[in-house]
Design an enzyme around this catalytic site. Structure first.
Site, short mmCIF file in Angstrom:
data_model
loop_
_atom_site.label_atom_id
_atom_site.label_comp_id
_atom_site.label_asym_id
_atom_site.label_seq_id
_atom_site.Cartn_x
_atom_site.Cartn_y
_atom_site.Cartn_z
N HIS A 97 -19.81 18.55 13.33
CA HIS A 97 -18.76 17.98 12.48
C HIS A 97 -19.39 17.05 11.44
CE1 HIS A 97 -15.02 15.90 11.28
NE2 HIS A 97 -15.83 14.86 11.20
N HIS A 150 -19.82 16.74 6.89
CA HIS A 150 -19.83 15.62 5.94
C HIS A 150 -21.05 15.56 5.03
CE1 HIS A 150 -16.41 13.14 7.26
NE2 HIS A 150 -16.69 13.50 8.49
N GLU A 192 -11.85 13.82 5.22
CA GLU A 192 -11.72 14.68 6.41
C GLU A 192 -10.93 15.96 6.12
OE1 GLU A 192 -13.94 12.40 9.25
OE2 GLU A 192 -13.42 14.47 8.93
N SER A 198 -15.67 22.17 8.98
CA SER A 198 -16.43 22.32 10.23
C SER A 198 -15.60 23.03 11.30
CB SER A 198 -16.88 20.94 10.76
OG SER A 198 -15.73 20.13 11.00
N1 HBI Z 1 -17.31 6.14 13.69
N2 HBI Z 1 -19.17 7.47 14.20
C1 HBI Z 1 -18.01 7.28 13.52
N3 HBI Z 1 -17.57 8.26 12.70
C2 HBI Z 1 -16.41 8.12 12.00
O1 HBI Z 1 -16.02 9.02 11.23
C3 HBI Z 1 -15.65 6.94 12.16
C4 HBI Z 1 -16.14 5.94 13.02
N4 HBI Z 1 -15.44 4.80 13.17
C5 HBI Z 1 -14.21 4.54 12.47
C6 HBI Z 1 -13.77 5.66 11.62
N5 HBI Z 1 -14.48 6.78 11.47
C7 HBI Z 1 -12.46 5.62 10.88
O2 HBI Z 1 -11.49 5.02 11.69
C8 HBI Z 1 -12.56 4.84 9.57
O3 HBI Z 1 -11.82 5.51 8.61
C9 HBI Z 1 -12.04 3.49 9.72
FE FE Z 2 -15.52 13.05 10.17
#
Ligand code: HBI
Ligand code: FE
Length: 290
Positions: free
Chosen positions: A127, A132, A173, A192
């Protein structure tokens, strides 16, 4: 939540990063990556924004096996100043924003199990890295992702993280982008996913609505199933421009007085590409009731 408040997990640094330990991946794990990669590579051309495919090429992600983050970061750094760092899983919002604000993309180092090939809760390396990372090789999207991180640190101070999380959700996303009269995929959660790469463009069920920052920040989203609405940007330049205003405080203040919108809402003021039937979501609701 400042990141010194939360103790990082065992073996992780203060910023929650861990060594990728690329040598520790098994042949089965590399084979699963190759299976996921082959399935999406067969499906995405013609369906995904060309910038995504360009990114796969530039970053040599077409090479077999789980990418080595050090090699990936080397190429990415030269292109847009970004690097990929390994984390054990989801990290606290503030930690996440701080990494993005410093052009470090946090990627889960684990890969899903074969029985999770179509769905898993936490972002795994497929993913995060397949979904990304390719667009981080595009200079405009790379700027957008850093601006998002900077905005997140400010939103945290204003208690507005949930507004910004919706922006992330409906662009990074699950975003769609126009290409002439067609719509193309660019959101990582879609590209993904085999099922959602088809559903998001071809299925009559979901709404497909023109990107509108204020309207999007009012809109709830699904975390457990395909989206009931997708938002469409005209270009990555447009997305960066629409979110480059550094001070979102007035926008957050305006949003205070406006009710949230359900995931399937269509407003008369919306730019409607598809007014969805919601047949998929309704069918799932009925199945859950039986
Ligand atoms: N942590 N590893 C990881 N990957 C994410 O996409 C991620 C995260 N923490 C918070 C988050 N995404 C979302 O809640 C943010 O948009 C705040
Ligand atoms: Fe993501």
């Amino acid at each position: 939540m400042a990141h010194h408040d939360l103790p990082a997990p065992e073996g992780a640094a203060m910023d929650w990063t861990v060594p990728q330990d690329w040598a520790a991946y098994s042949a089965d794990e590399h084979a699963l990556w190759d299976r996921l990669f082959a399935r999406q590579s067969a499906l995405l051309p013609g369906r995904v924004a060309p910038e995504f495919l360009e990114g796969l090429d530039i970053l040599r992600m077409t090479k077999p096996g789980i990418p080595d983050f050090a090699e990936l970061s080397d190429r990415l750094m030269r292109r847009t100043g970004w690097q990929v760092v390994a984390v054990p899983g989801l990290v606290p919002d503030r930690v996440f924003f701080d990494h993005l604000a410093n052009r470090r993309f946090v990627a889960g180092r684990f890969i899903r199990r074969p029985d999770q090939i179509d769905y898993l809760e936490e972002p795994d390396v497929f993913h995060d890295v397949f979904g990304h990372v390719p667009l981080l090789a595009n200079p405009v999207f790379a700027d957008y992702m850093q601006a998002y991180g900077q905005g997140g640190l400010r939103a945290d101070a204003l208690g507005a993280i949930d507004r910004l999380a919706r922006l992330y959700w409906y662009t990074v996303e699950f975003g769609l982008i126009r290409q002439g009269d067609d719509l193309k995929l660019y959101g990582a959660g879609i590209v993904s996913s085999h099922g959602e790469s088809i559903f998001a463009l071809d299925d009559p069920s979901p709404n497909r609505l023109g990107f509108d920052l204020k309207r999007l920040m009012r809109t709830r989203y699904r975390i457990d199933d395909y989206q009931q609405s997708y938002f469409v940007i005209d270009s990555f330049d447009d997305l960066l421009r629409a979110t480059s205003e550094p001070d979102f405080a007035p926008l957050y203040a305006q949003l205070e007085g406006l009710a949230d919108l359900d995931t399937d809402t269509v407003l008369s003021t919306d730019r409607v590409f598809t007014h969805g039937t919601q047949a998929y979501a309704n069918r799932k609701k009925e199945e859950e009731l039986q």
